[in-house]
Scaffold this motif. Structure first.
Motif, PDB file in Angstrom:
ATOM      1  N   VAL A  87       0.902  -1.148   0.000  1.00 37.15           N
ATOM      2  CA  VAL A  87       0.000   0.000   0.000  1.00 37.15           C
ATOM      3  C   VAL A  87       0.937   1.193   0.000  1.00 37.15           C
ATOM      4  CG1 VAL A  87      -1.840   1.224   1.191  1.00 37.15           C
ATOM      5  CG2 VAL A  87      -1.769  -1.271   1.263  1.00 37.15           C
ATOM      6  N   ILE A  88       1.111   1.790  -1.154  1.00 33.90           N
ATOM      7  CA  ILE A  88       2.238   2.682  -1.414  1.00 33.90           C
ATOM      8  C   ILE A  88       2.265   3.868  -0.446  1.00 33.90           C
ATOM      9  CG2 ILE A  88       3.266   4.232  -3.127  1.00 33.90           C
ATOM     10  CD1 ILE A  88       2.332   2.304  -5.274  1.00 33.90           C
ATOM     11  N   GLY A  89       3.443   4.035   0.162  1.00 30.82           N
ATOM     12  CA  GLY A  89       3.638   5.126   1.095  1.00 30.82           C
ATOM     13  C   GLY A  89       3.110   4.844   2.490  1.00 30.82           C
ATOM     14  N   LEU A  90       2.560   3.636   2.690  1.00 27.77           N
ATOM     15  CA  LEU A  90       1.992   3.317   4.002  1.00 27.77           C
ATOM     16  C   LEU A  90       2.558   2.032   4.593  1.00 27.77           C
ATOM     17  CD1 LEU A  90      -1.727   4.334   3.323  1.00 27.77           C
ATOM     18  CD2 LEU A  90      -0.061   5.555   4.728  1.00 27.77           C
ATOM     19  N   ARG A  91       2.421   0.891   3.892  1.00 24.53           N
ATOM     20  CA  ARG A  91       2.873  -0.365   4.497  1.00 24.53           C
ATOM     21  C   ARG A  91       3.046  -1.460   3.430  1.00 24.53           C
ATOM     22  NH1 ARG A  91       1.762  -1.943   9.877  1.00 24.53           N
ATOM     23  NH2 ARG A  91       1.295   0.281  10.161  1.00 24.53           N
ATOM     24  N   PRO A  92       4.203  -2.173   3.441  1.00 20.68           N
ATOM     25  CA  PRO A  92       4.369  -3.344   2.573  1.00 20.68           C
ATOM     26  C   PRO A  92       3.607  -4.543   3.128  1.00 20.68           C
ATOM     27  CG  PRO A  92       6.494  -2.402   3.238  1.00 20.68           C
ATOM     28  CD  PRO A  92       5.441  -1.827   4.141  1.00 20.68           C
ATOM     29  N   ASP A  93       3.502  -5.577   2.307  1.00 19.93           N
ATOM     30  CA  ASP A  93       2.846  -6.819   2.692  1.00 19.93           C
ATOM     31  C   ASP A  93       3.865  -7.792   3.280  1.00 19.93           C
ATOM     32  OD1 ASP A  93       1.811  -9.678   2.187  1.00 19.93           O
ATOM     33  OD2 ASP A  93       0.038  -8.464   1.757  1.00 19.93           O
ATOM     34  N   ASP A  94       3.451  -8.467   4.339  1.00 24.33           N
ATOM     35  CA  ASP A  94       4.339  -9.389   5.060  1.00 24.33           C
ATOM     36  C   ASP A  94       4.806 -10.545   4.189  1.00 24.33           C
ATOM     37  OD1 ASP A  94       5.286 -10.152   7.947  1.00 24.33           O
ATOM     38  OD2 ASP A  94       4.392 -12.003   7.136  1.00 24.33           O
ATOM     39  N   ARG A  95       4.009 -10.940   3.191  1.00 24.38           N
ATOM     40  CA  ARG A  95       4.331 -12.126   2.382  1.00 24.38           C
ATOM     41  C   ARG A  95       5.557 -11.940   1.505  1.00 24.38           C
ATOM     42  NH1 ARG A  95      -1.655 -12.591   0.030  1.00 24.38           N
ATOM     43  NH2 ARG A  95      -1.348 -10.330   0.187  1.00 24.38           N
ATOM     44  N   TYR A  96       5.953 -10.678   1.261  1.00 23.80           N
ATOM     45  CA  TYR A  96       7.088 -10.422   0.365  1.00 23.80           C
ATOM     46  C   TYR A  96       8.258  -9.761   1.095  1.00 23.80           C
ATOM     47  CZ  TYR A  96       3.338 -11.208  -2.964  1.00 23.80           C
ATOM     48  OH  TYR A  96       2.284 -11.753  -3.656  1.00 23.80           O
ATOM     49  N   LYS A  97       8.242  -9.803   2.413  1.00 24.45           N
ATOM     50  CA  LYS A  97       9.257  -9.094   3.188  1.00 24.45           C
ATOM     51  C   LYS A  97      10.632  -9.761   3.062  1.00 24.45           C
ATOM     52  CE  LYS A  97       8.397 -11.549   7.543  1.00 24.45           C
ATOM     53  NZ  LYS A  97       7.894 -11.413   8.930  1.00 24.45           N
ATOM     54  N   VAL A  98      11.652  -8.975   3.375  1.00 21.99           N
ATOM     55  CA  VAL A  98      13.035  -9.466   3.388  1.00 21.99           C
ATOM     56  C   VAL A  98      13.264 -10.254   4.668  1.00 21.99           C
ATOM     57  CG1 VAL A  98      15.459  -8.759   3.450  1.00 21.99           C
ATOM     58  CG2 VAL A  98      13.823  -7.537   1.985  1.00 21.99           C
ATOM     59  N   THR A  99      13.806 -11.464   4.532  1.00 27.91           N
ATOM     60  CA  THR A  99      14.097 -12.329   5.682  1.00 27.91           C
ATOM     61  C   THR A  99      15.567 -12.752   5.652  1.00 27.91           C
ATOM     62  OG1 THR A  99      13.568 -14.392   4.537  1.00 27.91           O
ATOM     63  CG2 THR A  99      11.724 -13.192   5.562  1.00 27.91           C
ATOM     64  N   GLU A 100      15.945 -13.572   6.598  1.00 23.67           N
ATOM     65  CA  GLU A 100      17.326 -14.066   6.636  1.00 23.67           C
ATOM     66  C   GLU A 100      17.648 -14.939   5.434  1.00 23.67           C
ATOM     67  OE1 GLU A 100      17.879 -16.057  10.312  1.00 23.67           O
ATOM     68  OE2 GLU A 100      17.816 -14.230  11.543  1.00 23.67           O
ATOM     69  N   GLU A 101      16.610 -15.547   4.824  1.00 20.73           N
ATOM     70  CA  GLU A 101      16.831 -16.416   3.669  1.00 20.73           C
ATOM     71  C   GLU A 101      16.889 -15.642   2.349  1.00 20.73           C
ATOM     72  OE1 GLU A 101      14.413 -17.199   6.016  1.00 20.73           O
ATOM     73  OE2 GLU A 101      15.873 -18.541   6.994  1.00 20.73           O
ATOM     74  N   THR A 102      16.578 -14.355   2.386  1.00 13.78           N
ATOM     75  CA  THR A 102      16.538 -13.554   1.156  1.00 13.78           C
ATOM     76  C   THR A 102      17.930 -13.440   0.540  1.00 13.78           C
ATOM     77  OG1 THR A 102      14.663 -12.261   1.970  1.00 13.78           O
ATOM     78  CG2 THR A 102      15.985 -11.284   0.198  1.00 13.78           C
ATOM     79  N   GLN A 103      17.987 -13.677  -0.778  1.00 10.07           N
ATOM     80  CA  GLN A 103      19.247 -13.565  -1.515  1.00 10.07           C
ATOM     81  C   GLN A 103      19.363 -12.218  -2.229  1.00 10.07           C
ATOM     82  OE1 GLN A 103      21.670 -16.082  -1.469  1.00 10.07           O
ATOM     83  NE2 GLN A 103      20.298 -16.864   0.129  1.00 10.07           N
ATOM     84  N   ARG A 104      18.219 -11.742  -2.778  1.00 12.26           N
ATOM     85  CA  ARG A 104      18.211 -10.489  -3.533  1.00 12.26           C
ATOM     86  C   ARG A 104      17.065  -9.608  -3.038  1.00 12.26           C
ATOM     87  NH1 ARG A 104      16.952 -11.350  -9.145  1.00 12.26           N
ATOM     88  NH2 ARG A 104      15.569 -12.983  -8.347  1.00 12.26           N
TER      89      ARG A 104
END
Length: 448
Positions: free
Chosen positions: A418-435
């Motif tokens: 939701v632009i300028g307010l909050r990203p969605d948890d399903r696509y967040k950066v985690t420890e497993e994120t490569q890019r």
């Protein structure tokens, strides 16, 4: 049938099947499924475009999912557009079908240009052409309306106009293709359906070869139109001037032509100005400057010795695709930039105008669009789902600013930000994120 279509493409110089990449308009119905399969078998490089007009609820959602899977089957890039068709129809006082037509063809052309495709192919056939001729005649039309659906119109091509409805059905059966039925095709609430189910059967009793007869008539009308178009093109060379911000027409040149209203109507056809409006425009030639006229897509102003045509902003009725490799997307007052970064050492910003996503979870193409009532997402920092309408209340977004809130969505349509307010948890950066995909927002000053 493949040979007939191949020959038809060649004879009418529609496109080069081996060299020209084609955007195929696919609804999921019988006609467009045949078109997609035929072009694939002819070796055409394909991309698939699907329009969701927001009119048929879950049935339309199922159509979109079907076409998305169909594109994957043919290994073709897939693009979907979600329109607020009713809102556009109400604003412009159009029928729902006309509103859908205007929105989809504008989007097709935008998509064709941004994706560097040669043409847009639609699945119209002989019966469609016959219906269009009679429908146009019923409403009142010029030469263009009397030849029904043109084989080629700008960058739009119709490779199946050589075929009848029966040919398409036989091809489906022979090749065991699956398609979806649109229940609205049976409803006589729509004018075309009323003509199809109640009027044309009576005419076919009088002439069993009606479709072919009308096609022959259309060919003769097209010949007459070509003569008229030659004169219109000559007038356009003298009267029309194209600039980045507008199209200009010299009034003195138009006044010097015989049948000025007819000529101007042809010149303004790409901008959707109807005949009665064009007559009013011609009547304003001697009036003071400042008279304004509107079509569903454009605004025309009589400014001293010229007519000035500018496009309307239709972004509130559609969406914008953001393909991979495009570093920036600018829409109205929004400027979004995107960068791909290594996850190692990346620090997530707390700023609301920056969103970070796991690149492998999100994917492309992204879509920028307005939010719709009833939609939900899973905000980072909260547990579970949240309706966007409720989220905006929680964020104390003023009522008159809610319609400016945009969404960035993933290829499967799910909300990513939701632009300028909050990203969605399903696509967040985690420890497993490569890019990491980092998207930054900058709001431009709105035009006065």
């Amino acid at each position: 049938m493949l040979d007939r279509v191949r020959q038809f493409i060649t004879e009418n110089q529609l496109f080069n099947p081996t060299d020209d990449p084609i955007l195929v308009a696919v609804s999921g119905g019988m006609d467009s499924v045949v078109l997609l399969d035929v072009l694939d078998k002819l070796g055409v490089q394909l991309a698939v475009a699907h329009c969701h007009f927001g009119l048929r609820g879950e049935e339309a959602d199922a159509d979109e999912e079907f076409v998305r899977k169909l594109a994957k089957k043919y290994n073709a890039p897939y693009f979907a557009e979600f329109f607020d068709t009713k809102g556009f129809a109400e604003q412009e006082r159009l029928s729902t079908q006309m509103a859908a037509r205007v929105l989809r063809y504008q989007w097709f052309e935008q998509l064709r240009r941004t994706q560097q495709l040669s043409y847009v192919a639609t699945a119209h056939h002989q019966r469609d052409a016959a219906e269009t001729m009679l429908l146009n005649l019923t409403h009142g039309t010029g030469l263009a309306g009397l030849h029904g659906i043109p084989v080629r119109q700008g960058h739009v091509v119709r490779p199946l106009l050589i075929l009848g409805k029966e040919d398409l059905y036989d091809y489906l059966v022979e090749n065991r293709l699956v398609w979806r039925e649109d229940a609205s095709n049976d409803s006589t609430l729509y004018q075309r359906n009323k003509l199809r189910h109640e009027v044309l059967p009576v005419l076919r009793e009088l002439n069993p070869n009606l479709d072919q007869t009308l096609q022959n008539t259309a060919e003769r009308v097209r010949g007459a139109e070509a003569l008229v178009q030659h004169f219109v093109d000559e007038t356009a060379r003298q009267a029309r001037r194209d600039e980045p911000d507008a199209v200009y027409f010299n009034i003195a040149t138009l006044q010097a032509t015989p049948a000025a209203a007819l000529v101007l109507h042809e010149l303004l056809r790409p901008f959707y100005f109807p005949w009665l409006t064009v007559k009013d425009i011609v009547a304003s030639f001697h009036a003071v400057s400042g008279r304004q006229f509107e079509s569903p897509t454009h605004r025309l102003v009589k400014d001293r010795d010229q007519l000035v045509v500018t496009p309307k902003n239709l972004t509130s009725f559609g969406t914008y695709q953001w393909p991979e490799g495009q570093p920036e997307l600018v829409v109205e007052d929004l400027r979004l930039t995107i960068k791909q970064l290594p996850a190692e050492g990346y620090q997530i910003s707390r700023a609301k105008d920056v969103a970070a996503f796991d690149a492998d979870k999100l994917g492309f193409p992204l879509t920028l669009r307005r939010w719709r009532e009833g939609e939900w997402f899973m905000p980072i920092g909260l547990k579970g789902k949240k309706k966007i309408s409720d989220f905006l209340i929680d964020q104390k977004v003023p009522l008159n600013l809610k319609d400016r809130v945009r969404l960035l969505t993933a290829p499967d349509g799910r909300v990513a930000w939701v632009i300028g307010l909050r990203p969605d948890d399903r696509y967040k950066v985690t420890e497993e994120t490569q890019r990491v995909l980092e998207v930054r927002l900058k709001r431009n000053q709105p035009q006065a």
